[in-house]
Design a protein around this motif. Structure first.
Motif, PDB file in Angstrom:
ATOM      1  N   GLY A 167       0.823  -1.189   0.000  1.00 23.77           N
ATOM      2  CA  GLY A 167       0.000   0.000   0.000  1.00 23.77           C
ATOM      3  C   GLY A 167       0.866   1.251   0.000  1.00 23.77           C
ATOM      4  O   GLY A 167       1.864   1.346  -0.718  1.00 23.77           O
ATOM      5  N   ALA A 168       0.488   2.206   0.856  1.00 25.02           N
ATOM      6  CA  ALA A 168       1.254   3.454   0.946  1.00 25.02           C
ATOM      7  C   ALA A 168       2.439   3.325   1.894  1.00 25.02           C
ATOM      8  O   ALA A 168       3.147   4.302   2.137  1.00 25.02           O
ATOM      9  CB  ALA A 168       0.345   4.589   1.420  1.00 25.02           C
ATOM     10  N   GLY A 169       2.690   2.127   2.400  1.00 26.30           N
ATOM     11  CA  GLY A 169       3.709   1.928   3.417  1.00 26.30           C
ATOM     12  C   GLY A 169       5.133   2.127   2.962  1.00 26.30           C
ATOM     13  O   GLY A 169       6.039   2.211   3.806  1.00 26.30           O
ATOM     14  N   LEU A 170       5.376   2.192   1.655  1.00 27.43           N
ATOM     15  CA  LEU A 170       6.738   2.395   1.160  1.00 27.43           C
ATOM     16  C   LEU A 170       6.924   3.743   0.462  1.00 27.43           C
ATOM     17  O   LEU A 170       7.963   3.984  -0.143  1.00 27.43           O
ATOM     18  CB  LEU A 170       7.135   1.264   0.203  1.00 27.43           C
ATOM     19  CG  LEU A 170       7.575  -0.042   0.874  1.00 27.43           C
ATOM     20  CD1 LEU A 170       7.812  -1.129  -0.162  1.00 27.43           C
ATOM     21  CD2 LEU A 170       8.842   0.181   1.692  1.00 27.43           C
ATOM     22  N   LEU A 171       5.945   4.615   0.573  1.00 31.69           N
ATOM     23  CA  LEU A 171       6.102   5.942  -0.033  1.00 31.69           C
ATOM     24  C   LEU A 171       7.285   6.689   0.583  1.00 31.69           C
ATOM     25  O   LEU A 171       7.942   7.495  -0.090  1.00 31.69           O
ATOM     26  CB  LEU A 171       4.818   6.762   0.139  1.00 31.69           C
ATOM     27  CG  LEU A 171       3.602   6.297  -0.677  1.00 31.69           C
ATOM     28  CD1 LEU A 171       2.387   7.137  -0.321  1.00 31.69           C
ATOM     29  CD2 LEU A 171       3.891   6.376  -2.170  1.00 31.69           C
TER      30      LEU A 171
END
Length: 421
Positions: free
Chosen positions: A41-45
């Motif tokens: 998901g957005a966890g590696l942005l």
């Protein structure tokens, strides 16, 4: 009218840095960012925010070396290491770039098949031939203009994001505050994102383009290339160009990761392998428009990245063997340079007609890139601090600190990749 004039002035200043940054978002890179968004998901942005200043620093080092010395990166590497070692590094670069070309050309063929139908291998062959012949037909200035226009294809991924419903508050939190997860797969993906963002072929390409620009100015005569004011002006131009190009590069990567996080991960699709998988999964969730933009973006960035991949290999080989090189020379004047460029593109295209899986080719490319990146970055930082090479234009303390942090981070990433493997 004034705004248009400023925009044109900015566009004239942009070149090697913008093209280098855009080429970093090749179809293989888009696949990596899509995998990260789908899986986490957005966890590696946060990883893209973290790599941006490091990417800017290391690319500015390569650009400065190319402009100040008027020579490509491989030629400069031979000044600080045995020619045999430089040749080994260049051979690994050529191998990695050729395998990367194979994966990119295959992705372009599949993207066109999704949009227009027909055989993906047939499309891949056409794209490969076009990418091989384009640099031979066009001179340096025309090639730069074509590549500049192709960077606009990447704006398709910005459009995809704005076609979706985005909670920007959550996005900002994930971007600025790392949400670290356990497990080897998470850190393997972090390494993949880092390796995709900081790639050796980008160093060679930007250094070569800057050196070629300087050589053109010197041949034209009447330009005070050695004057302090002229050097300061162009070093500022390099800074502006590189910062803009790398910000643009990571903005596109951010949009791809965010789009797949919202659509794929948000609907329980956490495993994809290629940009084809990402586009197909995107269609029923985000609609035909987002699907079309995603697929066409793959084709546009592939047409930009493949000549850069092949060209950086050709510049590196020509530098090591002291051949005449450059897109401002005709094929007859720089036979070895163009032979490597065309061969890398055609061999990469031919790999798609063999039993070798393009995904496995990309894996080997990542390994080769990881192996070659660290010693090249160490040598670049060494070159950047040598007054006998760069004279009064050695790296500032800030550039040295960021450059060495980038080098250490890349070394840690490679160690993690090899340990995980």
């Amino acid at each position: 009218m004034l705004g248009l004039r400023h925009a044109r002035r900015l566009a004239d200043r942009l070149g090697p840095g913008l093209i280098t940054g855009a080429a970093d978002d090749d179809p293989s890179g888009l696949a990596t960012y899509s995998q990260a968004g789908a899986a986490y998901g957005a966890g590696l942005l946060w990883s893209l925010a973290f790599t941006t200043p490091l990417m800017i620093a290391v690319q500015m080092v390569s650009a400065r070396i190319g402009w100040v010395t008027g020579r490509g990166l491989a030629a400069n590497l031979c000044r600080v290491m045995p020619r045999g070692l430089a040749l080994v590094l260049v051979a690994l670069l050529v191998l990695a770039n050729t395998l990367n070309i194979a994966a990119d050309v295959a992705a372009m063929g599949e993207a066109l098949q999704l949009v227009a139908g027909g055989p993906s291998h047939g499309h891949a062959l056409l794209f490969g031939l076009a990418c091989a012949l384009l640099p031979v037909w066009l001179n340096y200035e025309a090639m730069v203009r074509v590549l500049k226009w192709l960077t606009l294809a990447l704006l398709a991924y910005v459009a995809v994001v704005f076609a979706l419903h985005v909670n920007w508050g959550q996005v900002l939190t994930h971007t600025l505050v790392p949400t670290l997860a356990g497990g080897g797969s998470y850190w393997t993906m972090v390494v993949a994102v880092l390796g995709t963002t900081i790639s050796p072929y980008l160093f060679f390409w930007q250094a070569a383009q800057e050196s070629e620009q300087r050589q053109q100015l010197e041949r034209s005569g009447g330009v005070p290339v050695q004057s302090r004011a002229f050097m300061a002006e162009h070093l500022y131009r390099i800074k502006l160009d590189t910062v803009f190009g790398m910000l643009f590069s990571n903005l596109i990567a951010f949009c791809v990761m965010l789009a797949t996080a919202i659509t794929l991960n948000g609907h329980g699709i956490t495993e994809i392998q290629t940009t084809r998988d990402a586009a197909l999964a995107l269609r029923p969730i985000a609609g035909d428009f987002a699907f079309l933009l995603f697929a066409l973006g793959v084709i546009g960035t592939g047409m930009l990245a493949v000549p850069v991949l092949a060209g950086s290999a050709a510049y590196a080989v020509a530098d090591v063997f002291e051949w005449r090189a450059g897109l401002d020379h005709s094929a007859g004047e720089a036979r070895g340079f163009y032979a490597v460029l065309v061969a890398a593109t055609l061999i990469g295209t031919a790999i798609d007609f063999t039993p070798l899986d393009p995904i496995k080719a990309l894996l080997w490319s990542a390994v080769a890139n990881g192996v070659v990146a660290v010693p090249i970055m160490v040598a670049m930082m060494w070159l950047g601090s040598r007054r006998e090479i760069l004279g009064a234009h050695t790296l500032s303390l800030r550039h040295r600190v960021l450059g060495w942090i980038a080098t250490a981070t890349m070394a840690a990433a490679v160690a993690a990749m090899l340990f995980a493997g």
